[in-house]
Design an enzyme around this catalytic site. Structure first.
Site, PDB file in Angstrom:
ATOM      1  N   ARG A  51       0.808  -1.229   0.000  1.00  0.00           N
ATOM      2  CA  ARG A  51       0.000   0.000   0.000  1.00  0.00           C
ATOM      3  C   ARG A  51       0.840   1.277   0.000  1.00  0.00           C
ATOM      4  NH1 ARG A  51      -3.089  -3.391   3.534  1.00  0.00           N
ATOM      5  NH2 ARG A  51      -5.051  -4.012   2.545  1.00  0.00           N
ATOM      6  N   LYS A  98       2.090  11.132 -11.262  1.00  0.00           N
ATOM      7  CA  LYS A  98       1.274  10.228 -12.067  1.00  0.00           C
ATOM      8  C   LYS A  98       2.066   8.949 -12.312  1.00  0.00           C
ATOM      9  CE  LYS A  98      -1.888  13.046 -14.818  1.00  0.00           C
ATOM     10  NZ  LYS A  98      -2.267  13.399 -16.211  1.00  0.00           N
ATOM     11  N   GLU A 152       7.399  17.841 -25.118  1.00  0.00           N
ATOM     12  CA  GLU A 152       6.826  18.173 -23.813  1.00  0.00           C
ATOM     13  C   GLU A 152       7.307  19.535 -23.320  1.00  0.00           C
ATOM     14  OE1 GLU A 152       4.428  16.731 -22.433  1.00  0.00           O
ATOM     15  OE2 GLU A 152       4.419  14.596 -22.921  1.00  0.00           O
ATOM     16  N   LYS A 212       5.115  23.059 -14.385  1.00  0.00           N
ATOM     17  CA  LYS A 212       4.395  21.880 -13.934  1.00  0.00           C
ATOM     18  C   LYS A 212       4.216  21.890 -12.422  1.00  0.00           C
ATOM     19  CE  LYS A 212       3.647  17.016 -14.613  1.00  0.00           C
ATOM     20  NZ  LYS A 212       3.962  15.802 -15.387  1.00  0.00           N
ATOM     21  N   GLU A 239      -5.660  16.146 -10.800  1.00  0.00           N
ATOM     22  CA  GLU A 239      -6.233  16.410 -12.116  1.00  0.00           C
ATOM     23  C   GLU A 239      -7.761  16.509 -12.093  1.00  0.00           C
ATOM     24  OE1 GLU A 239      -4.309  15.189 -16.220  1.00  0.00           O
ATOM     25  OE2 GLU A 239      -5.656  13.632 -15.535  1.00  0.00           O
ATOM     26  N   ARG A 292      -5.012  20.795 -13.826  1.00  0.00           N
ATOM     27  CA  ARG A 292      -3.901  19.943 -14.258  1.00  0.00           C
ATOM     28  C   ARG A 292      -4.126  19.332 -15.634  1.00  0.00           C
ATOM     29  NH1 ARG A 292      -0.443  15.489 -10.700  1.00  0.00           N
ATOM     30  NH2 ARG A 292       0.876  14.827 -12.432  1.00  0.00           N
ATOM     31  N   ASN A 334      -2.197  18.153 -20.629  1.00  0.00           N
ATOM     32  CA  ASN A 334      -2.455  17.139 -21.649  1.00  0.00           C
ATOM     33  C   ASN A 334      -2.694  17.746 -23.029  1.00  0.00           C
ATOM     34  OD1 ASN A 334      -2.322  14.688 -20.089  1.00  0.00           O
ATOM     35  ND2 ASN A 334      -4.216  15.344 -19.095  1.00  0.00           N
ATOM     36  N   HIS A 347      -2.340  15.559 -26.077  1.00  0.00           N
ATOM     37  CA  HIS A 347      -2.292  14.169 -25.636  1.00  0.00           C
ATOM     38  C   HIS A 347      -3.517  13.348 -26.036  1.00  0.00           C
ATOM     39  CE1 HIS A 347       1.062  15.725 -23.411  1.00  0.00           C
ATOM     40  NE2 HIS A 347       1.288  14.590 -22.802  1.00  0.00           N
ATOM     41  N   HIS A 405      -2.267  10.082 -27.529  1.00  0.00           N
ATOM     42  CA  HIS A 405      -2.497   8.755 -26.954  1.00  0.00           C
ATOM     43  C   HIS A 405      -3.221   7.839 -27.944  1.00  0.00           C
ATOM     44  CE1 HIS A 405      -2.132  10.130 -22.467  1.00  0.00           C
ATOM     45  NE2 HIS A 405      -0.971  10.076 -23.084  1.00  0.00           N
ATOM     46  N   HIS A 445       6.329   8.490 -27.350  1.00  0.00           N
ATOM     47  CA  HIS A 445       5.276   9.315 -26.761  1.00  0.00           C
ATOM     48  C   HIS A 445       5.386  10.771 -27.220  1.00  0.00           C
ATOM     49  CE1 HIS A 445       2.447  10.925 -23.848  1.00  0.00           C
ATOM     50  NE2 HIS A 445       3.387  11.719 -23.376  1.00  0.00           N
TER      51      HIS A 445
END
Length: 378
Positions: free
Chosen positions: A128, A150, A192, A234, A244, A248, A252, A255, A259, A272
């Site tokens: 955990r 993330k 990026e 960031k 997010e 936030r 993206n 993206h 993606h 990417h």
């Protein structure tokens, strides 16, 4: 804006209360004992890396950690986005269990975004949650994926769909590791960096255009400023919206298309950053078609992304496939496909976009080749 002289190191704080940490940026950090001071103590540390980065930096990192931890183990995974999956995750978890690692064990993610995301997710779920440190060795990871907590693995139906928000205890971005980065991956990282200009800082976009040749030449002062400013932006965004729920999502930009391209072509066909670069051109086109930006903005972004060695034409996956892939994007709500768009330089907004407008945008920037266009950076 001029490039500042390179300091020995720069610290950018991420302010998240009891989960706050530092991003340390500079040349030669990997081999300095001070870089690793004040990290959590434990009997065991585990370095997660890949078979491309490991031969370059694993022994050097292990040497620095040996004085802090009784045992320093390593798991070396295959390189590539296609290995950011449950099989690789199981290898990390299996090692931790086989060696009776306890909840004080510290994981070190040594590599690019794939390693950082995967090792971070392993740290989030093992017992955990155990501490982990990001040691990004690609430009893309230094300016984006290593920062903000993330973590995820991919699923065949969608990129980064299995994951958790879980913050590292430190990020160490050694600029010297970029010396061994292939040109194609350097260009992927520039995507990026470029995104931060349109979404948050128009002056930074001007700076990137003026200093792109220096960045491509791996000028350390230019890289130091670009990494620092990207991390500052960031950090500001993550500090306001860690999970997010709103702001936030502007990170993206490009993206949603990106993606879809990555998943549709098969993980690893395009890097990417290559997919995001192309996605930013498409998102800029959407912004113009919605009247948020002039057509000149699309031309400006296309020229910059092409100069960075990134593709600007979308692969011909077919509109139904694009829409199918975009339907599982995490930004969507109530069945609407939502995009990060630009409404004035330095200001990003979220909009649901009709399917016919998505189709028109793709048609305007489609590569008709039956196979993906080759990357322009060698």
């Amino acid at each position: 804006m001029s490039v500042s002289p390179l300091d020995s190191s720069t610290v950018v704080p991420i302010a998240l209360g009891d989960r706050s940490y530092e991003i340390r940026i500079g040349a030669g950090l990997l081999d300095h004992a001070a870089t690793w001071q004040d990290l959590p103590r434990a009997a065991t540390a585990l370095i997660v890396t890949n078979d491309r980065v490991g031969p370059l930096y694993l022994d050097r990192l292990r040497t620095q950690l040996a004085s802090r931890y009784g045992r320093v183990d390593a798991v070396v995974l295959p390189d590539g986005e296609q290995h950011k999956n449950s099989d690789s995750l199981d290898r990390v978890i299996d090692h931790l269990l086989a060696h009776a690692a306890d909840r004080k064990t510290v994981l070190f993610a040594l590599g690019g975004g794939v390693i950082g995301d995967l090792a971070g997710f392993a740290a989030a779920i093992y017992m955990r949650g155990v501490p982990f440190v990001q040691v990004p060795t690609t430009l893309l990871a230094q300016v984006d994926s290593s920062v903000g907590g993330k973590t995820a693995i991919n699923h065949p139906r969608g990129k980064n769909m299995i994951g958790a928000f879980y913050q590292p205890v430190r990020v160490v971005a050694d600029l010297d590791t970029l010396d061994t980065l292939p040109a194609r991956e350097l260009s992927a990282g520039l995507a990026e960096i470029i995104k931060y200009g349109p979404i948050a800082d128009a002056d930074f976009l001007d700076w990137i255009e003026a200093h792109l040749d220096a960045l491509l030449a791996r000028d350390k002062a230019a890289l130091a400023y670009a990494v620092k400013r990207s991390c500052e932006i960031k950090a500001w965004v993550v500090g306001q919206d860690e999970r997010e729920s709103g702001l936030r999502a502007i990170l993206n930009f490009g993206h949603t298309f990106g993606h879809a391209i990555e998943t549709g072509l098969g993980y690893g066909a395009w890097l990417h950053g290559e997919a995001v670069g192309c996605g930013m051109v498409l998102a800029s086109e959407l912004s113009a078609r919605l009247g948020l930006m002039p057509a000149s903005f699309v031309d400006r972004m296309s020229r910059l992304i092409e100069r960075a060695g990134l593709p600007t034409r979308a692969p011909a996956l077919g509109l139904p496939r694009y829409l199918e892939l975009m339907q599982v994007d995490k930004k969507n709500e109530d069945g609407d496909i939502r995009f990060v768009l630009i409404e004035g330089l330095g200001k990003a907004v979220m909009r649901a976009v009709p399917h016919d407008l998505i189709a028109d945008t793709l048609a305007a920037h489609l590569d008709p080749s039956p196979v993906p266009p080759p990357p322009t950076a060698s």
